[in-house]
Design an enzyme around this catalytic site. Structure first.
Site, PDB file in Angstrom:
ATOM      1  N   ALA A  67       0.829  -1.210   0.000  1.00 18.49           N
ATOM      2  CA  ALA A  67       0.000   0.000   0.000  1.00 18.49           C
ATOM      3  C   ALA A  67       0.869   1.268   0.000  1.00 18.49           C
ATOM      4  O   ALA A  67       1.923   1.265   0.621  1.00 18.49           O
ATOM      5  CB  ALA A  67      -0.897   0.001   1.232  1.00 18.49           C
ATOM      6  N   GLY A  69       0.144   1.360  -3.321  1.00 17.28           N
ATOM      7  CA  GLY A  69      -0.068   0.531  -4.495  1.00 17.28           C
ATOM      8  C   GLY A  69       0.629   0.914  -5.789  1.00 17.28           C
ATOM      9  O   GLY A  69       0.477   0.222  -6.792  1.00 17.28           O
ATOM     10  N   LYS A  71       3.715   0.642  -6.773  1.00 13.81           N
ATOM     11  CA  LYS A  71       4.617  -0.384  -7.326  1.00 13.81           C
ATOM     12  C   LYS A  71       3.824  -1.612  -7.752  1.00 13.81           C
ATOM     13  O   LYS A  71       4.194  -2.290  -8.714  1.00 13.81           O
ATOM     14  CB  LYS A  71       5.719  -0.725  -6.324  1.00 13.81           C
ATOM     15  CG  LYS A  71       6.642   0.464  -6.054  1.00 13.81           C
ATOM     16  CD  LYS A  71       7.837   0.080  -5.236  1.00 13.81           C
ATOM     17  CE  LYS A  71       8.574   1.325  -4.764  1.00 13.81           C
ATOM     18  NZ  LYS A  71       7.828   2.093  -3.745  1.00 13.81           N
ATOM     19  N   CYS A 191      12.862   3.722   0.968  1.00 16.22           N
ATOM     20  CA  CYS A 191      13.124   5.114   0.586  1.00 16.22           C
ATOM     21  C   CYS A 191      13.981   5.779   1.664  1.00 16.22           C
ATOM     22  O   CYS A 191      13.906   6.990   1.873  1.00 16.22           O
ATOM     23  CB  CYS A 191      11.818   5.872   0.320  1.00 16.22           C
ATOM     24  SG  CYS A 191      10.690   5.917   1.706  1.00 16.22           S
TER      25      CYS A 191
HETATM   26  C1  LIG Z   1       7.038   1.895   1.989  1.00 17.37           C
HETATM   27  S1  LIG Z   1       5.381   1.486   2.260  1.00 17.37           S
HETATM   28  C2  LIG Z   1       4.968   0.594   0.808  1.00 17.37           C
HETATM   29  C3  LIG Z   1       4.713   1.454  -0.395  1.00 17.37           C
HETATM   30  C4  LIG Z   1       4.190   0.647  -1.568  1.00 17.37           C
HETATM   31  N1  LIG Z   1       5.088  -0.422  -1.940  1.00 17.37           N
HETATM   32  C5  LIG Z   1       3.910   1.487  -2.802  1.00 17.37           C
HETATM   33  O1  LIG Z   1       4.697   1.485  -3.752  1.00 17.37           O
HETATM   34  O2  LIG Z   1       2.886   2.165  -2.819  1.00 17.37           O
HETATM   35  C6  LIG Z   1       5.490   0.239   3.449  1.00 17.37           C
HETATM   36  C7  LIG Z   1       4.178  -0.455   3.762  1.00 17.37           C
HETATM   37  O3  LIG Z   1       4.467  -1.557   4.615  1.00 17.37           O
HETATM   38  C8  LIG Z   1       3.326  -1.812   5.403  1.00 17.37           C
HETATM   39  N2  LIG Z   1       3.784  -2.686   6.506  1.00 17.37           N
HETATM   40  C9  LIG Z   1       4.501  -2.330   7.598  1.00 17.37           C
HETATM   41  N3  LIG Z   1       4.795  -3.414   8.334  1.00 17.37           N
HETATM   42  C10 LIG Z   1       4.268  -4.481   7.686  1.00 17.37           C
HETATM   43  C11 LIG Z   1       4.241  -5.884   7.940  1.00 17.37           C
HETATM   44  N4  LIG Z   1       4.847  -6.406   9.024  1.00 17.37           N
HETATM   45  N5  LIG Z   1       3.591  -6.686   7.078  1.00 17.37           N
HETATM   46  C12 LIG Z   1       2.982  -6.176   5.972  1.00 17.37           C
HETATM   47  N6  LIG Z   1       2.965  -4.860   5.683  1.00 17.37           N
HETATM   48  C13 LIG Z   1       3.608  -4.027   6.521  1.00 17.37           C
HETATM   49  C14 LIG Z   1       2.845  -0.435   5.791  1.00 17.37           C
HETATM   50  O4  LIG Z   1       1.478  -0.465   6.121  1.00 17.37           O
HETATM   51  C15 LIG Z   1       3.138   0.364   4.509  1.00 17.37           C
HETATM   52  O5  LIG Z   1       1.983   0.480   3.733  1.00 17.37           O
END
Ligand SMILES: C[S@@+](CC[C@H](N)C(=O)[O-])C[C@H]1O[C@@H](n2cnc3c(N)ncnc32)[C@H](O)[C@@H]1O
Length: 252
Positions: A67, A69, A71, A191
């Site tokens: 999220a 989303g 990527k 990032c």
């Molecule tokens: C850097 S963001 C991802 C951005 C996303 N890949 C995008 O391109 O839009 C990191 C995400 O990891 C989720 N997150 C954090 N800890 C997590 C876990 N243990 N398991 C799954 N998701 C996790 C957070 O809710 C957050 O949405």
């Protein structure tokens, strides 16, 4: 303040220009996959990180922390409706946004192979052992550019927090490695600015999981820096793009 001292020590003479660039405008590109679909704006460095996974039609793909989303859209565009993409995120609020993005920005046929789940990423290694051909772990990180531009977050930034995040990233990466099928490819991205959340996390997993090896990313964007394990795209040299770090690993 701790943030400025820490990064000034880390980047040395480069820091003043990097600091200015981090404060400046980002560099987003429009992702639009058809007439009548919502466009999505994503930093070109993020597009690069997602493309580095090399998704092809037919692959079983996991986007472990997906999220909101952006990527996942790039990964789904590689599948073109063949194979599967599991877009996972633990946060219910962020998952709502993720579902909205996938629903409104992907063509029907591409969307039909995408599912959204809400598991804790650290569980995949145990429950979905060797189940995916390609995994993107875009890990939760200290989001330093965002922190710099948000005074309430800047106040609570600390090296201790960076270390805590690096431990969490290590657990997620170990889980991703275990969920990867033999011969599969994994991209670890953040990032973050600090090597503690980037190369150091990758170096640790290479020691812990000897089946994994680095796969050099041959073509990198103009202005990107090669690091010991991967590529770091920083806005001072990459025309506002980033920060994005990514490293590619394959399972032997
Ligand atoms: C850097 S963001 C991802 C951005 C996303 N890949 C995008 O391109 O839009 C990191 C995400 O990891 C989720 N997150 C954090 N800890 C997590 C876990 N243990 N398991 C799954 N998701 C996790 C957070 O809710 C957050 O949405």
């Amino acid at each position: 303040m701790e943030f400025f001292d820490y990064f000034s020590n880390l980047f040395g003479e480069r820091w003043p220009a990097l600091l200015e660039a981090l404060k400046g405008e980002g560099c987003a590109t429009e992702l639009r996959f058809g007439d009548g679909l919502e466009p999505y704006y994503l930093d070109e460095a993020s597009v690069f990180a997602a493309k580095t996974l090399g998704v092809e039609p037919g692959d079983r793909v996991l986007d472990m922390c997906a999220a909101p989303g952006g990527k996942s859209l790039v990964l789904a565009s590689g599948l073109k409706g063949e194979g599967s993409l599991q877009s996972n995120d633990r946060s219910p609020d962020r998952r709502l946004r993720l579902s909205h993005v996938l629903e409104n920005s992907l063509p029907e046929q591409w969307r039909s192979v995408v599912s959204v789940t809400g598991y804790d990423g650290v569980k995949f290694g145990m429950h979905k052992k060797e189940s995916y051909d390609r995994i993107l772990l875009d890990a939760p990180c200290s989001s330093d550019r965002h922190v710099l531009n948000a005074p309430e977050h800047l106040k609570v930034w600390s090296v201790k927090r960076v270390k805590r995040l690096a431990v969490e990233q290590g657990s997620l990466l170990a889980s991703a490695v275990d969920a990867l099928a033999p011969g599969g490819t994994l991209v670890y991205s953040t990032c973050a600015l600090s090597p503690m959340e980037n190369d150091d996390v990758v170096k640790k997993i290479l020691k812990k999981r000897p089946a994994m090896r680095l796969d050099e990313i041959a073509q990198i964007p103009a202005g990107a820096d090669r690091t010991e394990c991967g590529v770091h795209i920083l806005p001072d040299r990459a025309a506002g793009r980033g920060p994005i770090y990514c490293a590619r690993l394959v399972k032997g």
